[in-house]
Scaffold this motif. Structure first.
Motif, PDB file in Angstrom:
ATOM      1  N   UNK A 139       0.834  -1.201   0.000  1.00 44.53           N
ATOM      2  CA  UNK A 139       0.000   0.000   0.000  1.00 44.53           C
ATOM      3  C   UNK A 139       0.871   1.255   0.000  1.00 44.53           C
ATOM      4  N   UNK A 140       2.003   1.187   0.688  1.00 40.83           N
ATOM      5  CA  UNK A 140       2.906   2.337   0.747  1.00 40.83           C
ATOM      6  C   UNK A 140       3.519   2.627  -0.620  1.00 40.83           C
ATOM      7  N   UNK A 141       4.063   1.584  -1.278  1.00 44.86           N
ATOM      8  CA  UNK A 141       4.744   1.845  -2.555  1.00 44.86           C
ATOM      9  C   UNK A 141       3.757   2.096  -3.685  1.00 44.86           C
ATOM     10  N   UNK A 142       2.467   1.912  -3.419  1.00 49.91           N
ATOM     11  CA  UNK A 142       1.447   2.323  -4.374  1.00 49.91           C
ATOM     12  C   UNK A 142       1.224   3.832  -4.322  1.00 49.91           C
ATOM     13  N   UNK A 143       1.737   4.480  -3.240  1.00 54.44           N
ATOM     14  CA  UNK A 143       1.479   5.900  -3.018  1.00 54.44           C
ATOM     15  C   UNK A 143       2.729   6.771  -2.995  1.00 54.44           C
ATOM     16  N   UNK A 144       3.868   6.202  -2.597  1.00 59.58           N
ATOM     17  CA  UNK A 144       5.097   6.983  -2.509  1.00 59.58           C
ATOM     18  C   UNK A 144       6.229   6.210  -3.180  1.00 59.58           C
ATOM     19  N   UNK A 145       7.320   6.890  -3.562  1.00 58.11           N
ATOM     20  CA  UNK A 145       8.431   6.195  -4.214  1.00 58.11           C
ATOM     21  C   UNK A 145       9.007   5.075  -3.351  1.00 58.11           C
ATOM     22  N   UNK A 146       9.594   4.102  -4.012  1.00 57.79           N
ATOM     23  CA  UNK A 146      10.100   2.918  -3.335  1.00 57.79           C
ATOM     24  C   UNK A 146      11.179   3.255  -2.310  1.00 57.79           C
ATOM     25  N   UNK A 147      12.118   4.143  -2.655  1.00 57.85           N
ATOM     26  CA  UNK A 147      13.211   4.481  -1.746  1.00 57.85           C
ATOM     27  C   UNK A 147      12.733   5.047  -0.420  1.00 57.85           C
ATOM     28  N   UNK A 148      11.936   6.131  -0.426  1.00 62.90           N
ATOM     29  CA  UNK A 148      11.409   6.651   0.837  1.00 62.90           C
ATOM     30  C   UNK A 148      10.550   5.642   1.599  1.00 62.90           C
ATOM     31  N   UNK A 149       9.798   4.801   0.874  1.00 62.11           N
ATOM     32  CA  UNK A 149       8.966   3.797   1.552  1.00 62.11           C
ATOM     33  C   UNK A 149       9.823   2.834   2.360  1.00 62.11           C
ATOM     34  N   UNK A 150      10.891   2.326   1.754  1.00 64.82           N
ATOM     35  CA  UNK A 150      11.774   1.403   2.461  1.00 64.82           C
ATOM     36  C   UNK A 150      12.495   2.121   3.588  1.00 64.82           C
ATOM     37  N   UNK A 151      12.854   3.383   3.374  1.00 65.22           N
ATOM     38  CA  UNK A 151      13.529   4.160   4.408  1.00 65.22           C
ATOM     39  C   UNK A 151      12.653   4.291   5.645  1.00 65.22           C
ATOM     40  N   UNK A 152      11.389   4.608   5.450  1.00 67.16           N
ATOM     41  CA  UNK A 152      10.471   4.715   6.585  1.00 67.16           C
ATOM     42  C   UNK A 152      10.203   3.356   7.211  1.00 67.16           C
ATOM     43  N   UNK A 153      10.074   2.342   6.385  1.00 68.61           N
ATOM     44  CA  UNK A 153       9.746   1.009   6.901  1.00 68.61           C
ATOM     45  C   UNK A 153      10.863   0.446   7.770  1.00 68.61           C
ATOM     46  N   UNK A 154      12.112   0.686   7.378  1.00 63.99           N
ATOM     47  CA  UNK A 154      13.231   0.087   8.090  1.00 63.99           C
ATOM     48  C   UNK A 154      13.370   0.653   9.503  1.00 63.99           C
ATOM     49  N   UNK A 155      12.656   1.751   9.802  1.00 67.22           N
ATOM     50  CA  UNK A 155      12.701   2.302  11.157  1.00 67.22           C
ATOM     51  C   UNK A 155      12.189   1.303  12.182  1.00 67.22           C
ATOM     52  N   UNK A 156      11.225   0.462  11.796  1.00 68.56           N
ATOM     53  CA  UNK A 156      10.680  -0.506  12.748  1.00 68.56           C
ATOM     54  C   UNK A 156      11.747  -1.440  13.295  1.00 68.56           C
ATOM     55  N   UNK A 157      12.399  -2.247  12.435  1.00 74.27           N
ATOM     56  CA  UNK A 157      13.441  -3.133  12.939  1.00 74.27           C
ATOM     57  C   UNK A 157      14.654  -2.385  13.476  1.00 74.27           C
TER      58      UNK A 157
END
Length: 335
Positions: A139-157
């Motif tokens: 759902x995220x990469x359907x709305x924002x570029x892949x790079x920023x999406x992964x950058x935000x996602x990696x904050x969890x781990x």
């Protein structure tokens, strides 16, 4: 313990493993763990205990294999985004997770007897985390570029790793990552889509939960059994959503073919490459290499999807990559 988990779907370390994890994203691959006593081990991306990492600096071949696996994961996500106009984000998740579940069940044939209610509850929670992580990320990469999406996602781990390490220097890595997020915010989260950013952060939270239940499931199920069960649960969650969103489009040959390609690029190929890399690399080197995922994701987004990033956004991704490298190199304090 410091461990790294990419997202091809893992059922990982045993009870000695703590949930200090950060790693590559877009795929769910394999788990590497370094226990508090200094021993290094690996857990296959499908739940089996793998080979022990080497003690040297790692060969160039191992580094090449690891980077190839990371490229496969991120380019798999980019290919998935190409399918969104035809099947939608939910439809693509359903295809990828269901195909992966079917393949795992056929290969693993998990034993269903001999497990208690707690075992099944842990495996179900692992599956819900796995399914939720994929749903939110797509759902995220359907709305924002892949790079920023992964950058935000990696904050969890990354934040989970910092907390589990229980060292003051971990606050530095957390602060560095937050500085990267602040830079993305300065560019304007409205430009990135607030919903897309929220989904990416939600995927990160589910990734952290996935790491915790990954370890617990690996302690309760042998070989690949735990992952196969968890993937089946994830398929049961995502498939109705995908059918409701895309309907019969999911059965079109072209869509099915690309769905299979996404499953192979995001799971099968990186899993194989990472296992080969782990025979040549020590766990710490492997962990550091997985931390370049946001940068690789930005490259995949640019090459496959034509997504360009501003200089501040590139700097933000660099800060998060640096924080990830620092986090996986920080050894936890002993209790």
């Amino acid at each position: 313990m410091t461990s790294t988990t990419s997202r091809a779907g893992t059922a990982g370390a045993g009870p000695a493993s703590a949930p200090a994890t950060t790693g590559s994203s877009g795929g769910r691959g394999s788990t590497v763990r370094t226990d508090a006593a200094g021993g290094t081990g690996t857990t296959g991306s499908k739940g089996d205990t793998g080979t022990t990492g080497s003690t040297g600096t790692g060969s160039l071949a191992g580094i090449g294999l690891m980077l190839a696996g990371t490229l496969s994961v991120q380019f798999g996500s980019a290919v998935a985004a190409l399918l969104f106009p035809r099947a939608g984000a939910l439809g693509v998740v359903a295809l990828r997770v269901t195909i992966a579940a079917v393949l795992l069940l056929l290969v693993c044939r998990p034993r269903l007897r001999g497990h208690g209610r707690t075992d099944w509850a842990v495996a179900a929670a692992f599956g819900l985390a796995l399914g939720g992580m994929n749903i939110f990320f797509y759902q995220a990469i359907d709305r924002i570029p892949l790079g920023p999406a992964v950058t935000l996602e990696v904050l969890g781990p990354l934040l989970l790793s910092a907390v589990a390490a229980r060292r003051a220097v971990s606050l530095l890595w957390a602060g560095l990552a937050l500085a990267g997020v602040f830079l993305l915010g300065q560019e304007g989260f409205d430009e990135l889509s607030p919903a897309g950013a929220a989904f990416a952060l939600g995927a990160g939270a589910m990734w952290a939960a996935y790491i915790v239940f990954n370890s617990r499931t690996g302690a309760r199920f042998p070989r690949l059994d735990g992952l196969a069960v968890a993937m089946a649960v994830a398929a049961l969650v995502s498939l109705p959503l995908g059918i409701g969103s895309a309907g019969s489009t999911l059965l079109e040959p072209g869509v099915l073919g690309l769905g299979l390609a996404v499953a192979l690029l995001s799971s099968g190929l990186p899993y194989t490459l990472e296992l080969l890399a782990l025979r040549r690399l020590p766990a710490q080197t492997f962990a550091v290499l997985t931390s370049v995922a946001p940068a690789v994701a930005a490259l995949a987004g640019f090459l496959v999807l034509g997504q360009t990033l501003s200089l501040p956004q590139c700097l933000a991704i660099g800060l998060v990559v640096a924080a990830s490298v620092g986090a996986v190199r920080t050894r936890p304090t002993r209790p």
